[in-house]
Design a protein around this motif. Structure first.
Motif, PDB file in Angstrom:
ATOM      1  N   HIS A 128     -24.658  -5.399  38.092  1.00 57.19           N
ATOM      2  CA  HIS A 128     -23.900  -5.516  36.846  1.00 57.19           C
ATOM      3  C   HIS A 128     -23.104  -4.259  36.492  1.00 57.19           C
ATOM      4  CE1 HIS A 128     -27.359  -3.258  35.774  1.00 57.19           C
ATOM      5  NE2 HIS A 128     -26.978  -3.111  34.516  1.00 57.19           N
ATOM      6  N   GLY A 131     -19.175  -4.436  37.752  1.00 58.52           N
ATOM      7  CA  GLY A 131     -18.395  -5.639  37.487  1.00 58.52           C
ATOM      8  C   GLY A 131     -16.895  -5.408  37.559  1.00 58.52           C
ATOM      9  N   LEU A 215     -22.144 -10.616  42.833  1.00 58.26           N
ATOM     10  CA  LEU A 215     -21.795 -11.233  41.554  1.00 58.26           C
ATOM     11  C   LEU A 215     -20.577 -12.138  41.774  1.00 58.26           C
ATOM     12  CD1 LEU A 215     -23.577  -8.843  40.449  1.00 58.26           C
ATOM     13  CD2 LEU A 215     -21.971  -8.676  38.556  1.00 58.26           C
ATOM     14  N   THR A 216     -20.563 -13.282  41.110  1.00 59.10           N
ATOM     15  CA  THR A 216     -19.352 -14.094  41.140  1.00 59.10           C
ATOM     16  C   THR A 216     -18.278 -13.366  40.314  1.00 59.10           C
ATOM     17  OG1 THR A 216     -19.910 -15.273  39.128  1.00 59.10           O
ATOM     18  CG2 THR A 216     -20.704 -16.222  41.202  1.00 59.10           C
ATOM     19  N   GLU A 218     -16.801 -14.440  37.746  1.00 56.00           N
ATOM     20  CA  GLU A 218     -17.101 -14.626  36.327  1.00 56.00           C
ATOM     21  C   GLU A 218     -18.250 -13.720  35.876  1.00 56.00           C
ATOM     22  OE1 GLU A 218     -17.766 -18.684  35.169  1.00 56.00           O
ATOM     23  OE2 GLU A 218     -17.857 -18.171  33.032  1.00 56.00           O
ATOM     24  N   GLU A 219     -19.297 -13.617  36.698  1.00 56.88           N
ATOM     25  CA  GLU A 219     -20.403 -12.702  36.378  1.00 56.88           C
ATOM     26  C   GLU A 219     -19.882 -11.269  36.283  1.00 56.88           C
ATOM     27  OE1 GLU A 219     -24.338 -14.829  38.418  1.00 56.88           O
ATOM     28  OE2 GLU A 219     -23.018 -13.584  39.652  1.00 56.88           O
ATOM     29  N   LEU A 222     -18.014 -10.772  32.995  1.00 61.09           N
ATOM     30  CA  LEU A 222     -18.931 -10.722  31.852  1.00 61.09           C
ATOM     31  C   LEU A 222     -19.706  -9.397  31.830  1.00 61.09           C
ATOM     32  CD1 LEU A 222     -20.270 -14.402  32.056  1.00 61.09           C
ATOM     33  CD2 LEU A 222     -18.855 -13.437  30.214  1.00 61.09           C
ATOM     34  N   ALA A 223     -20.181  -8.980  33.015  1.00 64.87           N
ATOM     35  CA  ALA A 223     -20.952  -7.729  33.104  1.00 64.87           C
ATOM     36  C   ALA A 223     -20.069  -6.531  32.749  1.00 64.87           C
ATOM     37  CB  ALA A 223     -21.528  -7.570  34.505  1.00 64.87           C
TER      38      ALA A 223
END
Ligand code: ZN
Length: 246
Positions: A128, A131, A215-216, A218-219, A222-223
């Protein structure tokens, strides 16, 4: 020569606090192992989007506010000075020209990132804290446009080619050289440069164990929104470490 005949009218003096913050960012990046005797960080001028601030040609760990110079988008000094700037200042000028959203740029040769550029692998967000890598870093191949060189971005032609390779991403790997990271502020770009190096280390470790579940996109978005909103917490820590050591 960059120390004479400015081509663009010099802007008003930059905010003293911004200059001080840029000097501190140099020392933080050294303290955190992102830069050594080489590498640099710049920030766009607070009163003129067509200028940016960058240290004179000096090791980042030694930079103070007195070392900060103002340059224009040609990479020329805005005012005559006895000092010269870095050979690779065109990294900064061409990225600021191509990307109005970018307010600060870090260029480094941080070690764990190098294996990615030379193998054509992208840095991808492994946790995270990184990101900002989104769907992955970009890659710049200097040989494509310039053949055999000393690998440095030493003119506007190469700077423009680098900015094109960066595209809309926040991080471009430079094969056989290093990387360049961008951000909307000094604090955020310092954070990103530090965590690009951390991500590279972790990605190499994870790749040795097996296929990586990154992480995708989108992840990652967001992160990044969450961690980068709290970046001042890390900045205060890194600044405190530098201040305690001086
Ligand atoms: Zn370099």
């Amino acid at each position: 020569m960059t120390s004479t005949s400015p081509k663009t009218p010099a802007p008003p003096k930059a905010d003293a606090a911004l200059v001080e913050k840029l000097a501190m960012a140099n020392r933080i990046l050294y303290n955190q192992g992102v830069v050594d005797g080489f590498g640099h960080i710049s920030v766009r001028h607070d009163k003129s989007p067509d200028h940016f601030l960058l240290s004179r040609n000096r090791a980042p760990g030694l930079v103070t506010a007195e070392d900060i110079l103002c340059l224009d988008m040609n990479g020329d000094l805005a005012e005559p000075s006895e000092h010269r700037s870095y050979l690779e200042r065109f990294i900064h000028s061409e990225i600021y020209k191509a990307r109005p959203d970018v307010m600060s740029v870090v260029h480094s040769h941080s070690q764990s990132v190098i294996p990615f550029g030379v193998t054509g692998q992208r840095l991808r967000p492994i946790f995270h804290m990184s990101g900002f890598l989104g769907s992955g870093s970009s890659l710049f191949e200097i040989r494509d446009g310039a053949g055999n060189t000393d690998m440095l971005i030493r003119d506007t032609y190469l700077g423009k080619a680098l900015a094109q390779s960066l595209g809309a991403s926040n991080c471009v790997l430079m094969r056989g050289h290093g990387s360049t990271t961008t951000g909307p502020s000094i604090e955020v770009v310092v954070y990103r440069a530090i965590y690009a190096e951390v991500n590279a280390k972790l990605q190499i470790q994870a790749a040795a164990l097996g296929p990586i579940n990154f992480l995708t996109e989108e992840e990652a978005a967001l992160a990044a929104a969450t961690t980068e909103a709290q970046v001042v917490r890390a900045w205060d820590l890194w600044r405190g470490i530098v201040q305690a050591a001086s």
